[in-house]
Write an enzyme that holds these catalytic residues in place. Structure first.
Site, PDB file in Angstrom:
ATOM      1  N   ARG A 138     -17.324   8.331 -21.076  1.00  0.00           N
ATOM      2  CA  ARG A 138     -16.186   7.684 -20.454  1.00  0.00           C
ATOM      3  C   ARG A 138     -16.296   7.840 -18.946  1.00  0.00           C
ATOM      4  O   ARG A 138     -16.615   8.912 -18.441  1.00  0.00           O
ATOM      5  CB  ARG A 138     -14.858   8.290 -20.953  1.00  0.00           C
ATOM      6  CG  ARG A 138     -14.534   7.944 -22.399  1.00  0.00           C
ATOM      7  CD  ARG A 138     -14.178   6.471 -22.552  1.00  0.00           C
ATOM      8  NE  ARG A 138     -13.879   6.112 -23.935  1.00  0.00           N
ATOM      9  CZ  ARG A 138     -14.760   5.615 -24.792  1.00  0.00           C
ATOM     10  NH1 ARG A 138     -16.020   5.430 -24.395  1.00  0.00           N
ATOM     11  NH2 ARG A 138     -14.408   5.305 -26.017  1.00  0.00           N
TER      12      ARG A 138
ATOM     13  N   ASP B 261     -23.829   4.637 -17.734  1.00  0.00           N
ATOM     14  CA  ASP B 261     -23.504   3.473 -18.545  1.00  0.00           C
ATOM     15  C   ASP B 261     -22.007   3.189 -18.469  1.00  0.00           C
ATOM     16  O   ASP B 261     -21.546   2.137 -18.897  1.00  0.00           O
ATOM     17  CB  ASP B 261     -23.921   3.700 -20.006  1.00  0.00           C
ATOM     18  CG  ASP B 261     -23.869   2.425 -20.842  1.00  0.00           C
ATOM     19  OD1 ASP B 261     -24.322   1.368 -20.346  1.00  0.00           O
ATOM     20  OD2 ASP B 261     -23.367   2.471 -21.977  1.00  0.00           O
TER      21      ASP B 261
ATOM     22  N   GLU C 153     -15.261   0.386 -13.973  1.00  0.00           N
ATOM     23  CA  GLU C 153     -15.959  -0.577 -14.808  1.00  0.00           C
ATOM     24  C   GLU C 153     -15.063  -1.628 -15.449  1.00  0.00           C
ATOM     25  O   GLU C 153     -15.542  -2.649 -15.932  1.00  0.00           O
ATOM     26  CB  GLU C 153     -16.736   0.131 -15.914  1.00  0.00           C
ATOM     27  CG  GLU C 153     -15.847   0.791 -16.958  1.00  0.00           C
ATOM     28  CD  GLU C 153     -16.650   1.425 -18.078  1.00  0.00           C
ATOM     29  OE1 GLU C 153     -17.873   1.269 -18.095  1.00  0.00           O
ATOM     30  OE2 GLU C 153     -16.038   2.077 -18.928  1.00  0.00           O
TER      31      GLU C 153
ATOM     32  N   HIS D  19     -22.210  -0.574 -19.857  1.00  0.00           N
ATOM     33  CA  HIS D  19     -21.567  -0.101 -21.085  1.00  0.00           C
ATOM     34  C   HIS D  19     -22.283  -0.652 -22.329  1.00  0.00           C
ATOM     35  O   HIS D  19     -21.657  -1.171 -23.247  1.00  0.00           O
ATOM     36  CB  HIS D  19     -20.095  -0.538 -21.101  1.00  0.00           C
ATOM     37  CG  HIS D  19     -19.208   0.382 -21.879  1.00  0.00           C
ATOM     38  ND1 HIS D  19     -18.078   0.955 -21.367  1.00  0.00           N
ATOM     39  CD2 HIS D  19     -19.291   0.842 -23.153  1.00  0.00           C
ATOM     40  CE1 HIS D  19     -17.493   1.708 -22.276  1.00  0.00           C
ATOM     41  NE2 HIS D  19     -18.213   1.663 -23.374  1.00  0.00           N
TER      42      HIS D  19
END
Length: 330
Positions: A233, A257, A262, A294
């Protein structure tokens, strides 16, 4: 049961359509746009909606869903911190998720990021495309006999532990609830994991206790030239402190990621937009940072598991046979 899928991509459609024939009585409508106050009205006439990890399921949206008589929200993901659980509890709504689909998919992506940033693959790929075959600036380090620090050893973290062991690394970990099946892992306090690790990989959920677990103080504890990877997260890492750490030369490399900003970027094509004032642009400006969108979960096997569990959740809800592990509670 009529289900409206918000933010449905081509791979969602392909994956769910491939599994749907096995689940009689379910009818799916795919909607490319994500759910918001502007689009929640599209759910009128449906029995349930299906949303993803960054969908807006805030209190105002939940209220509108309740007004339309929708009592089931299917999350085709593990995370649910985007859902206002107090409001869903107030209205007696049921939230079902996919707690585990392919831990190996995310763990493999975490190691991919670690290896790529270590061996500067993002830089060498671009150099060779420009006919530059120089090796200057591409020196990495061996992971063999180095120390991997895994923060969070649930299913994904455990898979990452096994991968690191396979590379011949010493594996240490921090978790409030140690995994007894990982007999090769040395559990220790968070501070010691931070101090001793050459590679730190985050695999814990986002809670009040773990928010910004990586900050200026925890970064100061880390070894010089550490590699940090986050596939869990974004808010586990305080981005401003991370950027300062990168600028000070603390990190050999950083692979992300997920990251705090985001929300507006994930799964979106923004190639024609200017990002000069964003955190994303600042992170991308560093030569030792790799950011992906992601995509840790994105394998055929994981998509199939997500589809199967989500559809089964819908059937179980209708039958009153909900799997407790898939039920989200406030």
């Amino acid at each position: 049961m009529k289900i409206l899928f918000y933010d449905a991509t081509s791979y969602d459609v392909d994956s769910f359509d491939r599994e749907l024939f096995q689940y009689e009585g379910i009818e799916i409508t795919y909607q490319e746009t994500d759910i918001s106050l502007k689009t929640v009205s599209l759910a009128q006439g449906y029995d349930a909606i299906c949303a993803f990890v960054n969908s807006d399921l805030s209190a105002p949206v939940i209220e509108k869903l309740h007004e339309m008589g929708i009592s089931l929200i299917l999350m085709r993901c593990a995370g649910f911190n985007n859902v206002d659980l107090n409001k869903t509890k107030e209205y007696g709504m049921t939230i079902l998720r996919v707690p585990g689909y392919s831990p190996e998919a995310v763990a493999e992506h975490a190691m991919t990021l670690a290896l790529a940033v270590n061996r500067h693959l993002h830089k060498s790929y671009i150099k060779v495309r420009e006919n530059n075959f120089s090796l200057v600036g591409l020196t990495g380090v061996n992971f063999y006999q180095k120390t991997a620090g895994i923060i969070g050893t649930g299913k994904i973290g455990a898979a990452m532990c096994r991968i690191c062991k396979g590379f011949g690394m010493r594996v240490i970990a921090y978790d409030m609830y140690p995994n007894k099946n990982l007999d090769f892992v040395e559990y220790m306090p968070l501070e010691e994991v931070l101090k001793q690790s050459d590679l730190i990989s985050l695999h814990c959920p986002l809670t009040k206790e773990t928010k910004h677990i990586i900050n200026k103080d925890s970064i100061a504890m880390m070894r010089e030239n550490v590699i940090l990877v986050n596939t869990s997260r974004g808010a586990l890492v305080k981005t401003e402190d991370l950027i300062q750490g990168i600028r000070s030369g603390k990190f050999f490399g950083v692979g992300l990621d997920v990251y705090e900003e985001e929300g507006n970027n994930v799964f979106e094509n923004r190639e024609d937009e200017m990002l000069e004032h964003s955190v994303t642009a600042r992170l991308l400006s560093f030569p030792n940072v790799i950011v992906t969108s992601h995509q840790g979960f994105l394998t055929k096997e994981a998509l199939a598991a997500i589809s199967q569990t989500t559809l089964q959740n819908a059937l179980d809800y209708e039958k009153g046979q909900i799997t407790e592990a898939n039920l989200v509670t406030a």
